[in-house]
Motif scaffolding. Structure first.
Motif, PDB file in Angstrom:
ATOM      1  N   VAL A   1       0.836  -1.201   0.000  1.00 28.45           N
ATOM      2  CA  VAL A   1       0.000   0.000   0.000  1.00 28.45           C
ATOM      3  C   VAL A   1       0.877   1.259   0.000  1.00 28.45           C
ATOM      4  O   VAL A   1       2.090   1.179   0.139  1.00 28.45           O
TER       5      VAL A   1
ATOM      6  N   GLY B   1      -4.537   2.720  -0.441  1.00 30.65           N
ATOM      7  CA  GLY B   1      -4.322   3.451   0.817  1.00 30.65           C
ATOM      8  C   GLY B   1      -4.357   2.532   2.020  1.00 30.65           C
ATOM      9  O   GLY B   1      -3.970   1.364   1.938  1.00 30.65           O
ATOM     10  N   CYS B   2      -4.823   3.058   3.144  1.00 33.21           N
ATOM     11  CA  CYS B   2      -4.871   2.267   4.387  1.00 33.21           C
ATOM     12  C   CYS B   2      -5.774   3.013   5.360  1.00 33.21           C
ATOM     13  O   CYS B   2      -5.620   4.227   5.541  1.00 33.21           O
TER      14      CYS B   2
ATOM     15  N   CYS C   1      -7.560  -0.508  12.070  1.00 31.39           N
ATOM     16  CA  CYS C   1      -7.547  -1.155  10.752  1.00 31.39           C
ATOM     17  C   CYS C   1      -8.928  -1.722  10.507  1.00 31.39           C
ATOM     18  O   CYS C   1      -9.399  -2.565  11.286  1.00 31.39           O
ATOM     19  N   TYR C   2      -9.547  -1.297   9.422  1.00 35.94           N
ATOM     20  CA  TYR C   2     -10.939  -1.703   9.196  1.00 35.94           C
ATOM     21  C   TYR C   2     -11.073  -3.213   8.951  1.00 35.94           C
ATOM     22  O   TYR C   2     -12.142  -3.783   9.141  1.00 35.94           O
TER      23      TYR C   2
HETATM   24 FE1  SF4 Z   1      -5.141  -2.789   4.953  1.00 38.53          FE
HETATM   25 FE2  SF4 Z   1      -5.554  -2.696   7.547  1.00 38.53          FE
HETATM   26 FE3  SF4 Z   1      -3.113  -3.233   6.685  1.00 38.53          FE
HETATM   27 FE4  SF4 Z   1      -4.162  -0.770   6.405  1.00 38.53          FE
HETATM   28  S1  SF4 Z   1      -3.666  -1.810   8.320  1.00 38.53           S
HETATM   29  S2  SF4 Z   1      -3.076  -1.945   4.848  1.00 38.53           S
HETATM   30  S3  SF4 Z   1      -6.330  -1.217   6.046  1.00 38.53           S
HETATM   31  S4  SF4 Z   1      -4.915  -4.481   6.372  1.00 38.53           S
END
Ligand code: SF4
Ligand code: 13P
Length: 322
Positions: free
Chosen positions: A73, A97-98, A186-187
């Protein structure tokens, strides 16, 4: 050469062809392909290195390639650029994204720090954040080294941990160090619940549970081991269990199946029909990776003053976690 298949632009072009062409292009460009453990199988299979955020940062720091094709990402590719200002860093999809990074915009953090200047915060930023946030941090950490970084923080300073409240709470539990936590998450990992984990445990009573620290407290409490994705691979290799429940983004199961073919890995379930895949990680595809390296875009670029400020806390992390 596989002939059956999908049409990728020309009638006879298959995924195998495309993977081979990507390797050829990689040699021409003197590029290295780095892929996170959550990438689609095709990208993991063409990568020179597949790993967690910490491993990828070290690989990015030591590469002598001219170009880094970063299959992960945005914040990961941006980190690679920050420590490699003279190299070209290409990301297959710039929109990858994130939700954690989104939860902590740099302007909001700057405002918060200004408002709470009396606390004289020592800011520890989880690597899942933008360059703007890194530039405001004293040090960066990943899930693979968070407790080491927190233990090394000056004992007299108040710590602000951004942007993951769950990872932050987990590190507090491990180190006993009190920290103020930014309220991001983190969703993907918050979709796993105590109910869904208890249910799968009943189905596989002998299978240990390994979970990522981005999971909630209720889930972490049910896990036999909580660790970064790289340490999950080690846990699965070393565990005597034949079946293991893996509570993280589903992409890791590809690597586990490849490296440990004699064991069965059960993906952590959720309470709904959520697939356990990060939509951002899954934006990158083999086709996009090929096009990106062919056209040398999308490319990560950063203003030099910002890059320089963001580099310092990353270098500090790399030094501290050796
Ligand atoms: Fe995806 Fe969650 Fe990792 Fe972000 S923290 S990259 S939203 S899995
Ligand atoms: P790791 O550093 O453990 O690979 O985790 C990165 C991430 O994005 C987790 O959601």
């Amino acid at each position: 050469m596989v002939s059956a298949g999908i049409n990728f632009g020309s009638p006879r072009r298959t995924r195998v062809d495309l993977a081979e062409e990507l390797q050829e292009l990689k040699r021409e460009r003197n590029a290295v392909i780095l892929a996170h453990n959550y990438q689609v199988p095709e990208l993991q299979d063409v990568a020179d290195f597949v790993g967690d955020s910490l491993g990828l940062s070290y690989q990015a720091a030591k590469t002598d390639a001219d170009v880094i094709l970063f299959c992960g990402v945005h914040f990961m590719a941006e980190t690679a650029k920050i420590i490699n200002p003279t190299k070209r860093v290409i990301l297959p999809d710039l929109d990858a994204g994130c939700s954690l990074s989104e939860a902590c915009p740099p302007e909001k953090l700057a405002q918060f720090l200004k408002k709470n200047a009396d606390k004289n915060y020592y800011v520890i930023a989880y690597i899942n954040c933008s360059a703007g946030v890194k530039a405001l941090a004293n040090v960066i950490c990943t899930s693979g080294n968070a407790d080491k970084i927190v233990r090394a923080a000056p004992p007299e300073r108040n710590i602000l941990f951004v942007p993951d409240q769950n990872l932050g709470a987990w590190v507090m539990e491990r180190t006993g160090r009190k920290m103020d936590l930014w309220q991001g998450n983190c969703y993907v990992h918050v979709e796993f619940t105590a109910r869904s984990i208890n249910r799968i445990r009943q189905q596989y009573p002998d299978a240990p549970v390994v979970a990522h620290p981005e999971c909630t407290y209720a889930v972490r409490m049910l896990a036999d081991e909580v660790c970064s994705t790289e340490k999950m691979v080690t846990f699965c290799k070393e565990s005597p269990a034949r079946e293991i429940i893996v509570v993280t983004e589903a992409g890791l199961l590809h690597r586990l199946g490849k490296e440990i073919p004699d064991k069965t890995f059960i993906p952590g379930p959720t309470d709904n029909c959520f697939c356990g895949e990060c939509r951002f990680m899954k934006m990158n595809t083999l086709e996009k990776a090929y096009d990106a390296l062919l056209n040398m875009e999308p490319e990560i670029t950063l203003a030099e003053p910002l890059r320089k400020r963001a580099e310092l806390p990353i270098r500090r992390m790399l030094e501290l976690s050796r």
